[in-house]
Design an enzyme around this catalytic site. Structure first.
Site, PDB file in Angstrom:
ATOM      1  N   HIS A 149      47.483  38.846  34.288  1.00  0.00           N
ATOM      2  CA  HIS A 149      46.833  39.722  33.308  1.00  0.00           C
ATOM      3  C   HIS A 149      45.830  40.704  33.903  1.00  0.00           C
ATOM      4  O   HIS A 149      45.328  41.570  33.193  1.00  0.00           O
ATOM      5  CB  HIS A 149      46.203  38.896  32.177  1.00  0.00           C
ATOM      6  N   HIS A 150      45.532  40.608  35.201  1.00  0.00           N
ATOM      7  CA  HIS A 150      44.680  41.615  35.843  1.00  0.00           C
ATOM      8  C   HIS A 150      45.490  42.736  36.485  1.00  0.00           C
ATOM      9  O   HIS A 150      44.910  43.737  36.906  1.00  0.00           O
ATOM     10  CB  HIS A 150      43.808  40.972  36.928  1.00  0.00           C
ATOM     11  N   CYS A 151      46.787  42.597  36.594  1.00  0.00           N
ATOM     12  CA  CYS A 151      47.605  43.598  37.272  1.00  0.00           C
ATOM     13  C   CYS A 151      47.808  44.808  36.370  1.00  0.00           C
ATOM     14  O   CYS A 151      48.272  44.685  35.235  1.00  0.00           O
ATOM     15  CB  CYS A 151      48.950  43.008  37.677  1.00  0.00           C
ATOM     16  N   ASP A 211      42.114  42.927  32.029  1.00  0.00           N
ATOM     17  CA  ASP A 211      42.006  44.382  32.101  1.00  0.00           C
ATOM     18  C   ASP A 211      43.347  45.052  32.375  1.00  0.00           C
ATOM     19  O   ASP A 211      43.609  46.165  31.902  1.00  0.00           O
ATOM     20  CB  ASP A 211      40.982  44.791  33.157  1.00  0.00           C
ATOM     21  N   ARG A 263      37.553  39.131  41.943  1.00  0.00           N
ATOM     22  CA  ARG A 263      37.429  38.051  40.980  1.00  0.00           C
ATOM     23  C   ARG A 263      36.485  36.983  41.488  1.00  0.00           C
ATOM     24  O   ARG A 263      35.838  36.294  40.728  1.00  0.00           O
ATOM     25  CB  ARG A 263      38.813  37.461  40.709  1.00  0.00           C
TER      26      ARG A 263
END
Length: 717
Positions: free
Chosen positions: A194-196, A237, A712
């Site tokens: 979900h950060h990609c 993001d 992170r």
């Protein structure tokens, strides 16, 4: 492994032993034949996901522990899966995606990331091994080497994750056959996604798994609208950024295709794409990618965005708050966190109206980005800002997601594993999440410190059963059954995890000119101190003359320079003495009662609740159609209400399971907590009241109509 051999054979044999050893679950296990496959939740295992392994063999053991995204995460997830299966052996179907490799050039990947980014990932993976042999970092300098790593097998892991995603979507929309279509699926994969972003990796994430899932569901099964519910500790993001791309806004990134750079108006916007996606997240605003001291103004704004049905965007972010008691948390959940469901309900309602106005079919899906790093059991170093959620949250949230799906998606829910980095957090979180995925009740004893501690013993590579156990120590007896089941789920655990201990031992004794690597590094550091030359200068000049050591020292130097907070933490399950164990007689008695109290009647009743919502909605639609054609015929297909208020439908194929057992554990709350059943949430921006729903209500109510890199792990690079 041979493609012809069933990878779950070892698990099936172990499961048979479990049933034979536990007479109290035999009736529940036998009920599996009476519960249709369509009523079960499917769990997808991804053996290929184990192939993404940290490749820098020269780093110290302490530094290696800072790499928290590791294959062992799947073993911890398997422990949670096994725990859920032992409680409800008739409610889950296990499936391995060992024979399915997806493609990084598949249409559902290209639609999300374009072709440049997948090509770049493939290129870097192919070059990784040769760079590593030369003592060089295998990732570009612009990436955070403390978060992201690559090897040649990472490609296989990514293909395997895509294949597992495809398997999960197929299972809930198509199934092996029409009578084997499951409405609910959990896909255990790594690395997370979900950060990609469209064309940029971040925070352990190389592909955005959630959006790839969405595109596959849209391309293959005609899904038009998807709600993403993200409860990871960190803001997704990347997933949110891709929602802006779907809305027609020009994406940012270093690897954007030409097609994504043309056709925009003066405000860098064009027509929005289908499927339409609403993103609804709860996260810690002070953690990555919005960590205090490292966050950009843009990142903080993104993690706080709240916009509904405007500019083709539906995004709602809620920030986690601190709590003292579980009662405090439940009040927070009802008054604040449940706002996400009211907003998601609003998104779906608007979507139905929009599609009806265009004369097009609507088809919805609920996707859960399931990150377990907000768990009360996560390492403190990951939760540096003292906000978390109790384990029971994962059941509550998931059951609310089921209600949302029943109202708008015919019950279709797919959960994709995201974060969670300690064994305890992943195991307990997955356990509670799966209980919720089948609409069953979470029992607080299941999430007690002692119970979770016993299960995660199985995450040790060198785990061995206790030599002796008290006969009345129910928890330890049960935990060892869970461990055996969990460790048998993926045969590749043997090669990737359980033998890792032996590899480490060999590495310790490997020599270079008669010295071990650690000895040579120690002597070189001492020599540097004697000459007064800084260690960093010697590294840069490559004066150590040990091929792999300089890079290791350079990375450690950067980690210390930027105060990366993971260097000393221990996230692995190391061997520990049993001296601190204290037998808790009352907990064992209570735990035993919770297991024996699970009855077939109760399981069936909870499952029927899910079916009733869907069938009533379908019947109401059918009634409306029939009334318009022949008003006098409408009563024939209506549902009837029994004296106790429970509805039963005459026209559907209900799967009430015949049983002479009694229902006890749902008649009396074993958590014995009294919480207000109605709350309103005053939104700070518009002071509008949003009515929330209590646990007995099946409906969602909404009164509203309406770049810098960070790491992170907390450092810069």
């Amino acid at each position: 492994m041979s493609q012809d051999k069933d990878p779950l054979e070892k698990f099936y044999l172990q499961f048979q032993k479990f049933v034979q050893n536990n007479p109290n679950v035999i009736s529940a296990a036998r009920a599996a034949s009476q519960i249709p496959e369509s009523a079960k939740a499917i769990v997808i295992l991804s053996p290929y996901s184990l192939q993404h392994i940290f490749p820098r063999e020269w780093v110290s053991k302490s530094y290696k522990k800072t790499i928290v995204e590791r294959p062992e995460r799947l073993l911890a997830a398997s422990m949670g899966i096994a725990a859920a299966i032992t409680m409800y052996p008739a409610l889950f179907t296990l499936k391995s995606s060992h024979n399915r490799l997806g493609s990084l050039h598949a249409p559902h990947v290209i639609k999300v990331h374009g072709s440049k980014w997948p090509n770049e990932v493939i290129r870097l993976c192919h070059e990784a091994d040769s760079k590593l042999r030369e003592g060089k970092l295998e990732v570009p300098e612009s990436w955070n080497a403390g978060d992201i790593y690559l090897n040649s097998d990472t490609i296989m892991a990514l293909k395997g994750s895509i294949g597992a995603i495809e398997t999960g979507v197929d299972s809930i929309f198509n199934g092996p056959s029409p009578e084997h279509i499951c409405n609910r699926a959990f896909v255990a994969i790594r690395p997370p996604g979900h950060h990609c972003h469209v064309g940029m990796p971040s925070g352990f994430c190389l592909l955005n798994n959630a959006n790839i899932t969405i595109e596959y569901a849209a391309n293959t099964y005609g899904v038009t609208h998807v709600v993403v519910l993200d409860f990871d500790l960190h803001h997704g993001d990347g997933t949110q950024d891709i929602c802006w791309k779907r809305a027609g806004f020009k994406p940012d990134g270093n690897y954007i295709d030409e097609a994504d750079s043309t056709g925009y108006d003066d405000f860098e916007k064009k027509m929005a794409d289908f499927p339409k996606v609403g993103y609804f997240s709860m996260h810690d605003i002070n953690s990555f990618p919005t960590e205090s001291g490292y966050a950009t103004r843009e990142n903080i704004k993104n993690a706080s965005t709240c916009i509904m049905n405007s500019h083709d965007l539906n995004i709602w972010n809620v920030h986690l708050s601190k709590w003292s008691t579980e009662e405090d948390f439940l009040k927070l959940y009802r008054s604040k966190y449940r706002t996400l469901f009211a907003k998601a309900d609003e998104f779906f309602k608007a979507a139905k109206l929009e599609m009806a106005s265009m004369g097009k079919p609507y088809k919805g899906l609920v996707l859960i980005s399931s990150g377990f790093d907000a768990s009360e059991f996560e390492q403190v170093s990951m939760q540096r800002h003292s906000v978390n959620v109790p384990t029971t949250f994962y059941t509550m949230f998931t059951k609310d997601a089921l209600k949302l799906a029943q109202m708008h998606c015919h019950g279709k829910v797919i959960s994709i594993m995201e974060g969670g980095y300690s064994d305890k957090a992943i195991t307990s979180g997955v356990f509670a999440h799966l209980i919720g995925l089948q609409n069953q009740d979470w029992i607080k004893e299941w999430g007690s410190e002692q119970v979770v501690k016993e299960i995660v013993r199985g995450c040790k590579p060198t785990w061995k059963p206790y030599k002796t156990k008290r006969n009345d120590d129910v928890i330890r007896v049960w935990a060892e059954e869970v461990i055996r089941l969990g460790r048998s789920m993926i045969p590749e655990f043997d090669d990737v995890i359980f033998k890792e201990k032996l590899k480490l031992e060999k590495a310790k004794h490997s020599t270079f000119d008669g010295q071990t690597i650690s000895q040579r590094v120690t002597r070189s550091i001492a020599a540097a101190r004697e000459t007064g030359v800084s260690m960093n200068d010697r590294i840069i000049k490559n004066e150590l003359n040990v091929e792999r050591v300089p890079v290791k020292q350079l990375i450690n130097h950067k980690a210390q320079q930027h105060k990366v907070p993971f260097v000393e933490q221990d996230l692995s399950s190391e061997d520990e003495e049993d001296n601190d164990y204290v037998y808790d007689e009352e907990l064992n008695k209570t735990f035993n009662r919770t297991v024996e109290d699970i009855t077939i009647d109760d399981i069936s009743r909870h499952l029927e609740t899910l079916e009733i919502i869907q069938d009533e909605e379908e019947n109401e639609n059918e009634n409306e159609r029939m009334v318009s054609q022949n008003p006098s015929s409408s009563s024939s297909s209506r549902s009837r209400t029994t004296g106790n208020g429970q509805r039963h439908l005459q026209s559907n194929g209900m799967y009430k399971i015949p049983s002479s057992t009694t229902t006890q554990h749902l008649r009396h709350s074993r958590n014995s907590r009294t919480i207000p059943t109605a709350n309103t949430y005053q939104h700070a921006n518009n002071n509008t009241s949003i009515a929330t729903y209590d646990d007995s209500d099946v409906s969602m109510i909404s009164h509203i109509s309406t770049k810098k890199h960070t790491t992170r792990s907390g450092g810069r690079w």
